[in-house]
Design an enzyme around this catalytic site. Structure first.
Site, PDB file in Angstrom:
ATOM      1  N   CYS A 113      -0.032 -20.327 -76.355  1.00 35.10           N
ATOM      2  CA  CYS A 113      -1.187 -19.514 -75.927  1.00 35.10           C
ATOM      3  C   CYS A 113      -2.288 -19.451 -76.985  1.00 35.10           C
ATOM      4  O   CYS A 113      -3.410 -19.047 -76.682  1.00 35.10           O
ATOM      5  CB  CYS A 113      -0.734 -18.104 -75.569  1.00 35.10           C
ATOM      6  N   HIS A 250      -6.874 -13.116 -75.551  1.00 35.90           N
ATOM      7  CA  HIS A 250      -5.920 -13.843 -74.708  1.00 35.90           C
ATOM      8  C   HIS A 250      -5.456 -12.889 -73.608  1.00 35.90           C
ATOM      9  O   HIS A 250      -5.214 -11.712 -73.859  1.00 35.90           O
ATOM     10  CB  HIS A 250      -4.738 -14.317 -75.555  1.00 35.90           C
ATOM     11  N   ASN A 280      -1.759 -14.942 -66.784  1.00 39.49           N
ATOM     12  CA  ASN A 280      -1.752 -15.537 -68.121  1.00 39.49           C
ATOM     13  C   ASN A 280      -1.855 -17.056 -67.977  1.00 39.49           C
ATOM     14  O   ASN A 280      -0.923 -17.693 -67.492  1.00 39.49           O
ATOM     15  CB  ASN A 280      -0.455 -15.129 -68.826  1.00 39.49           C
TER      16      ASN A 280
HETATM   17  O1  UT7 Z   1       1.183 -15.313 -73.597  1.00 37.96           O
HETATM   18  C1  UT7 Z   1       2.166 -15.163 -74.550  1.00 37.96           C
HETATM   19  C2  UT7 Z   1       2.313 -13.774 -74.907  1.00 37.96           C
HETATM   20  N1  UT7 Z   1       3.059 -13.084 -73.889  1.00 37.96           N
HETATM   21  C3  UT7 Z   1       2.982 -11.780 -73.817  1.00 37.96           C
HETATM   22  O2  UT7 Z   1       2.214 -11.201 -74.548  1.00 37.96           O
HETATM   23  C4  UT7 Z   1       3.890 -11.054 -72.863  1.00 37.96           C
HETATM   24  C5  UT7 Z   1       4.367  -9.802 -73.528  1.00 37.96           C
HETATM   25  N2  UT7 Z   1       5.288  -9.018 -72.744  1.00 37.96           N
HETATM   26  C6  UT7 Z   1       4.934  -8.372 -71.622  1.00 37.96           C
HETATM   27  O3  UT7 Z   1       3.825  -8.486 -71.155  1.00 37.96           O
HETATM   28  C7  UT7 Z   1       5.933  -7.418 -71.002  1.00 37.96           C
HETATM   29  O4  UT7 Z   1       7.021  -7.264 -71.869  1.00 37.96           O
HETATM   30  C8  UT7 Z   1       6.441  -7.873 -69.616  1.00 37.96           C
HETATM   31  C9  UT7 Z   1       5.334  -7.731 -68.603  1.00 37.96           C
HETATM   32  C10 UT7 Z   1       6.915  -9.309 -69.698  1.00 37.96           C
HETATM   33  C11 UT7 Z   1       7.602  -6.993 -69.179  1.00 37.96           C
HETATM   34  O5  UT7 Z   1       7.197  -5.635 -69.160  1.00 37.96           O
HETATM   35  P1  UT7 Z   1       8.148  -4.537 -69.811  1.00 37.96           P
HETATM   36  O6  UT7 Z   1       7.500  -3.244 -69.579  1.00 37.96           O
HETATM   37  O7  UT7 Z   1       8.375  -4.959 -71.235  1.00 37.96           O
HETATM   38  O8  UT7 Z   1       9.449  -4.648 -68.934  1.00 37.96           O
HETATM   39  P2  UT7 Z   1      10.925  -5.041 -69.364  1.00 37.96           P
HETATM   40  O9  UT7 Z   1      11.031  -6.494 -69.666  1.00 37.96           O
HETATM   41  O10 UT7 Z   1      11.371  -4.076 -70.402  1.00 37.96           O
HETATM   42  O11 UT7 Z   1      11.701  -4.753 -68.005  1.00 37.96           O
HETATM   43  C12 UT7 Z   1      11.742  -3.459 -67.443  1.00 37.96           C
HETATM   44  C13 UT7 Z   1      12.507  -3.512 -66.134  1.00 37.96           C
HETATM   45  C14 UT7 Z   1      13.820  -4.262 -66.230  1.00 37.96           C
HETATM   46  O12 UT7 Z   1      14.758  -3.599 -65.427  1.00 37.96           O
HETATM   47  P3  UT7 Z   1      15.854  -2.609 -66.075  1.00 37.96           P
HETATM   48  O13 UT7 Z   1      16.616  -3.474 -67.042  1.00 37.96           O
HETATM   49  O14 UT7 Z   1      15.050  -1.536 -66.760  1.00 37.96           O
HETATM   50  O15 UT7 Z   1      16.615  -2.170 -64.895  1.00 37.96           O
HETATM   51  C15 UT7 Z   1      13.518  -5.603 -65.632  1.00 37.96           C
HETATM   52  O16 UT7 Z   1      14.659  -6.220 -65.053  1.00 37.96           O
HETATM   53  O17 UT7 Z   1      11.729  -4.223 -65.163  1.00 37.96           O
HETATM   54  C16 UT7 Z   1      12.529  -5.237 -64.562  1.00 37.96           C
HETATM   55  N3  UT7 Z   1      11.659  -6.348 -64.195  1.00 37.96           N
HETATM   56  C17 UT7 Z   1      11.043  -6.436 -63.008  1.00 37.96           C
HETATM   57  N4  UT7 Z   1      11.045  -5.630 -61.941  1.00 37.96           N
HETATM   58  C18 UT7 Z   1      10.276  -5.990 -60.900  1.00 37.96           C
HETATM   59  C19 UT7 Z   1      11.323  -7.434 -64.947  1.00 37.96           C
HETATM   60  N5  UT7 Z   1      10.482  -8.222 -64.247  1.00 37.96           N
HETATM   61  C20 UT7 Z   1      10.299  -7.616 -63.050  1.00 37.96           C
HETATM   62  C21 UT7 Z   1       9.524  -7.956 -61.934  1.00 37.96           C
HETATM   63  N6  UT7 Z   1       9.548  -7.113 -60.875  1.00 37.96           N
HETATM   64  N7  UT7 Z   1       8.763  -9.067 -61.854  1.00 37.96           N
END
Ligand code: UT7
Length: 323
Positions: A113, A250, A280
């Protein structure tokens, strides 16, 4: 006076096909609400079979040249950031060169990225040293081809597209009042590679070739490392956040973008946001956002822009640009 890389024009290309969150929710266990709340994404563009990194990059580059009033013969180098090249080699940049009919030379940059910011930094050094006078810097990505469409933790986050800028060597007043790229700062930390990577490549066909990410950890590193990168850029130029007119970040997650805007004390309408419509697009996200904001007439010549990105590597960096 001093030789600077001045942003002469910008252009972009987005695939025609738009995929909404609702369409994804029909296929996998996710929802429009979750995606919007956690990321700010509402839709993404997804490439058709003919829309490769070279195809999209060429069109974005042609638009940047037209915006700059430049010709193919003005291009001395093409630097293209991508993690999704058309083939292992030749570089996607030389495929763009062939279609545009430019001379000079071209090569790809692999910095995930951060590829566009890395490309800007290289072009800036080449222009300042007198090696080239006209540089196309392109970010072009088809992440839809490296996603695991059954992994809801990643497949909802990315989109396809391309953006480009044309940089021209110009004599400008020394110091931060002059136009062009004022500074770039690049970083990488290979020990954090396992947080965001593509499993396999041409050399490892037994692996899946899919993107894997520890989103929570990447989020944490993004907020802290990008904040330091912005401080570093301003300090290197003896400037303060009050001097900044636009943040062109970004576009990975609206929560990260908002945190950076707050850190700089910028009004929300001074932060360029496209993640809601493009998701993204990795190396393409900054030039896509820049091109959109510039063409909309919101940005004015003389405005000070902060560009920043973080991605797989980890790689991260910033560029301070006087438009
Ligand atoms: O471009 C390179 C740089 N990339 C980034 O900067 C990305 C950085 N990270 C992020 O943007 C965020 O961490 C995400 C958007 C990827 C994830 O958000 P989060 O608030 O960190 O969620 P999480 O990964 O902690 O997941 C929370 C919950 C989980 O369920 P449990 O374990 O709490 O029951 C996931 O399984 O959300 C669940 N989950 C989803 N639920 C519905 C993960 N993906 C999804 C989804 N739909 N698509």
């Amino acid at each position: 006076m001093t030789l600077r890389a001045v942003l002469a024009g910008a252009g972009s290309y987005l695939p025609e096909r738009i995929v909404t969150n609702a369409e994804l929710a029909d296929r996998i266990d996710t929802s429009d609400e979750w995606i919007i709340e956690r990321t700010g994404i509402r839709q993404r563009h997804i490439a058709g079979p003919h829309e490769t990194a070279a195809y999209m990059g060429t069109r974005a580059a042609a638009a940047a040249l037209a915006h700059a009033g430049a010709k193919a013969s003005d291009v001395d180098v093409i630097i293209l950031g991508t993690s999704t090249p058309d083939q292992a080699f030749p570089a996607t940049a030389v495929a763009v060169q062939a279609e545009l009919g430019t001379g000079g030379f071209g090569f790809d940059v692999s910095a995930a990225c951060s590829g566009f910011v890395y490309g800007l930094s290289i072009a800036d050094a080449m222009i300042r040293s007198g090696q080239v006078r006209g540089a196309l810097v392109i970010g072009s990505e088809v992440y839809s081809r490296i996603l695991d469409w059954n992994d809801r933790g990643t497949c909802v986050l990315f989109g396809d597209g391309a953006g480009a800028v044309f940089l021209r060597a110009e004599e400008q007043p020394e110091g931060s009042a002059g136009r062009g790229i004022l500074s770039t700062h690049l970083h990488s930390q290979g020990s954090l590679g396992p947080l965001l990577y593509v499993d396999g490549a041409v050399g490892r066909p037994e692996l899946s070739g899919h993107l894997k990410m520890n989103g929570r950890e990447i989020f944490r590193h993004a907020v802290s490392k990008l904040a330091s990168a912005v401080d570093e850029a301003l300090a290197a130029n003896g400037m303060h956040s009050a001097d900044v007119n636009w943040l062109v970040p970004h576009q990975a997650n609206l929560r990260i973008i908002d945190a950076m805007g707050r850190k700089l004390g910028l009004a929300p309408d001074r932060v360029v946001v496209t993640v809601d419509r493009h998701a993204n697009t990795s190396a393409a996200s900054i030039p896509l956002a820049l091109s959109e904001a510039w063409h909309s007439g919101r940005m004015q010549r003389g405005d000070l822009l902060v560009l920043e990105a973080l991605g797989g590597g980890l790689t991260w960096g910033s560029a301070l640009v006087r438009l």
